[in-house]
Motif scaffolding. Structure first.
Motif, PDB file in Angstrom:
ATOM      1  N   TYR A 195      84.122  63.893  87.499  1.00 25.62           N
ATOM      2  CA  TYR A 195      83.601  63.257  88.713  1.00 25.62           C
ATOM      3  C   TYR A 195      82.685  62.096  88.331  1.00 25.62           C
ATOM      4  O   TYR A 195      81.725  62.278  87.571  1.00 25.62           O
ATOM      5  CB  TYR A 195      82.836  64.297  89.532  1.00 25.62           C
ATOM      6  CG  TYR A 195      82.311  63.815  90.856  1.00 25.62           C
ATOM      7  CD1 TYR A 195      83.077  63.926  92.008  1.00 25.62           C
ATOM      8  CD2 TYR A 195      81.035  63.275  90.957  1.00 25.62           C
ATOM      9  CE1 TYR A 195      82.582  63.496  93.240  1.00 25.62           C
ATOM     10  CE2 TYR A 195      80.538  62.848  92.181  1.00 25.62           C
ATOM     11  CZ  TYR A 195      81.320  62.959  93.313  1.00 25.62           C
ATOM     12  OH  TYR A 195      80.832  62.536  94.525  1.00 25.62           O
TER      13      TYR A 195
ATOM     14  N   PHE B 281      89.715  60.127  99.217  1.00 20.43           N
ATOM     15  CA  PHE B 281      89.409  61.158  98.229  1.00 20.43           C
ATOM     16  C   PHE B 281      90.439  62.282  98.312  1.00 20.43           C
ATOM     17  O   PHE B 281      90.970  62.728  97.294  1.00 20.43           O
ATOM     18  CB  PHE B 281      88.001  61.705  98.483  1.00 20.43           C
ATOM     19  CG  PHE B 281      87.510  62.639  97.421  1.00 20.43           C
ATOM     20  CD1 PHE B 281      86.935  62.145  96.259  1.00 20.43           C
ATOM     21  CD2 PHE B 281      87.618  64.016  97.579  1.00 20.43           C
ATOM     22  CE1 PHE B 281      86.473  63.012  95.264  1.00 20.43           C
ATOM     23  CE2 PHE B 281      87.162  64.892  96.604  1.00 20.43           C
ATOM     24  CZ  PHE B 281      86.590  64.390  95.442  1.00 20.43           C
TER      25      PHE B 281
ATOM     26  N   GLU C  86      81.711  68.112 101.477  1.00 25.84           N
ATOM     27  CA  GLU C  86      83.059  67.790 101.946  1.00 25.84           C
ATOM     28  C   GLU C  86      84.015  67.571 100.776  1.00 25.84           C
ATOM     29  O   GLU C  86      85.169  68.028 100.799  1.00 25.84           O
ATOM     30  CB  GLU C  86      83.017  66.551 102.839  1.00 25.84           C
ATOM     31  CG  GLU C  86      82.332  66.797 104.182  1.00 25.84           C
ATOM     32  CD  GLU C  86      82.165  65.534 105.000  1.00 25.84           C
ATOM     33  OE1 GLU C  86      82.362  64.418 104.437  1.00 25.84           O
ATOM     34  OE2 GLU C  86      81.821  65.647 106.190  1.00 25.84           O
ATOM     35  N   GLN C  87      83.540  66.895  99.740  1.00 24.58           N
ATOM     36  CA  GLN C  87      84.390  66.671  98.571  1.00 24.58           C
ATOM     37  C   GLN C  87      84.693  67.980  97.848  1.00 24.58           C
ATOM     38  O   GLN C  87      85.822  68.205  97.397  1.00 24.58           O
ATOM     39  CB  GLN C  87      83.721  65.671  97.632  1.00 24.58           C
ATOM     40  CG  GLN C  87      83.682  64.257  98.189  1.00 24.58           C
ATOM     41  CD  GLN C  87      82.977  63.279  97.272  1.00 24.58           C
ATOM     42  OE1 GLN C  87      82.136  63.662  96.462  1.00 24.58           O
ATOM     43  NE2 GLN C  87      83.304  62.011  97.406  1.00 24.58           N
TER      44      GLN C  87
ATOM     45  N   GLY D  74      86.517  59.935 102.863  1.00 25.07           N
ATOM     46  CA  GLY D  74      87.081  61.279 102.779  1.00 25.07           C
ATOM     47  C   GLY D  74      88.593  61.307 102.677  1.00 25.07           C
ATOM     48  O   GLY D  74      89.164  62.070 101.886  1.00 25.07           O
TER      49      GLY D  74
END
Length: 288
Positions: free
Chosen positions: A39, A22, A63-64, A19
């Motif tokens: 992506y 990213f 979350e992304q 995370g």
């Protein structure tokens, strides 16, 4: 409407990032002026997204998506599963690939994206010895996959390939196959470098495909002989004509760069080089 600019996620966040990695990469992407991401974590079927539980799969994507929204970066397209060497020869191979593609379509929708770029099924590898058989396999495979795409309101964008002896590789052949499927859930991704390998003009391919069918771009350069993913301007492609062609058809899909600044660029020069690549995308998009 101005054409947006995007870039492959691999240029900033790598493959299967945690995370923090990213988030940091997406922030840099936004700072350099990009508005969209291609992506790529569905591409590698051996990657972590295909190993975790369904609950974890959904959690990672949620979350992304939150990170992307916070930085104002849209996922304009995802890249569906691609295995190399190809493993499409048997029915079992294709069934496994279909399962992964269907999951990737669902993941694409979860990211708030409507376009998944994918390669054709390659039951005879790089060289098609029986084109009729290859097309039959692809018609059956994508006929079923388009039903999944319809369920999630995602469009499958079939990509032209750089393999000289494949029957669906040249842009005109890719487009003809898409039209034969006769569904709004299949359109085309034009890969400029793959086009150039055939000695064809990506600008002319844009004009041939037209606005209705051109829904995604993979933008990179080469020497006209191999798929080298050079930065635009380092190879043989006429980018001024390509930009004109996009404007002529009223292109609405982002100029999505499918390459990155070399890792050999010194650290103190990297930021400037990455900003220049974004400026190149803006020029191709006709915005500077």
């Amino acid at each position: 409407m101005a054409i947006k600019i995007g870039i492959t996620a691999a240029a900033y966040v790598g493959s299967n990032p945690d995370g923090a990695t990213f988030a940091k990469g997406v922030q840099r992407m936004r700072t350099h002026g990009y508005e969209c991401m291609d992506y790529g974590d569905f591409c590698n079927t051996d990657g972590s997204l295909f190993q975790v539980s369904e609950a974890e799969f959904e959690k990672i994507l949620a979350e992304q998506k939150k990170i992307l929204q916070a930085e104002g970066i849209a996922v304009s397209q995802t890249h569906g599963p691609w295995r190399f060497p190809m493993r499409d020869e048997t029915e079992e191979d294709r069934a496994e690939r279909f399962e992964k593609m269907a999951k990737s379509i669902r993941g694409t929708a979860m990211l708030g994206c409507r376009h998944m770029v994918i390669h054709n099924v390659m039951p005879q590898g790089h060289k098609d010895t029986d084109p009729a058989y290859v097309k039959e396999i692809n018609r059956e495979f994508f006929g079923r996959l388009c039903q999944v795409a319809k369920e999630y309101d995602v469009v499958i964008d079939l990509e032209n390939m750089p393999f000289l002896k494949q029957c669906l590789a040249k842009p005109e052949d890719t487009l003809a196959f898409i039209k034969s499927m006769d569904t709004p859930y299949m359109r085309m991704c034009l890969d400029t470098g793959h086009c150039s390998v055939f000695g064809l003009s990506p600008a002319d391919a844009v004009r041939m495909i037209g606005k209705e069918y051109l829904r995604a771009l993979h933008v990179h350069d080469n020497d006209g002989r191999a798929d080298r993913h050079m930065l635009p301007g380092q190879g043989v492609i006429d980018w001024e004509d390509f930009a004109r062609a996009l404007a002529e058809i009223g292109c609405e899909c982002p100029v999505s760069i499918e390459t990155s600044v070399s890792g050999k660029v010194p650290a103190d020069q990297r930021d400037a080089a990455e900003r220049e690549l974004a400026n190149t995308a803006l020029r191709i998009a006709g915005r500077v």
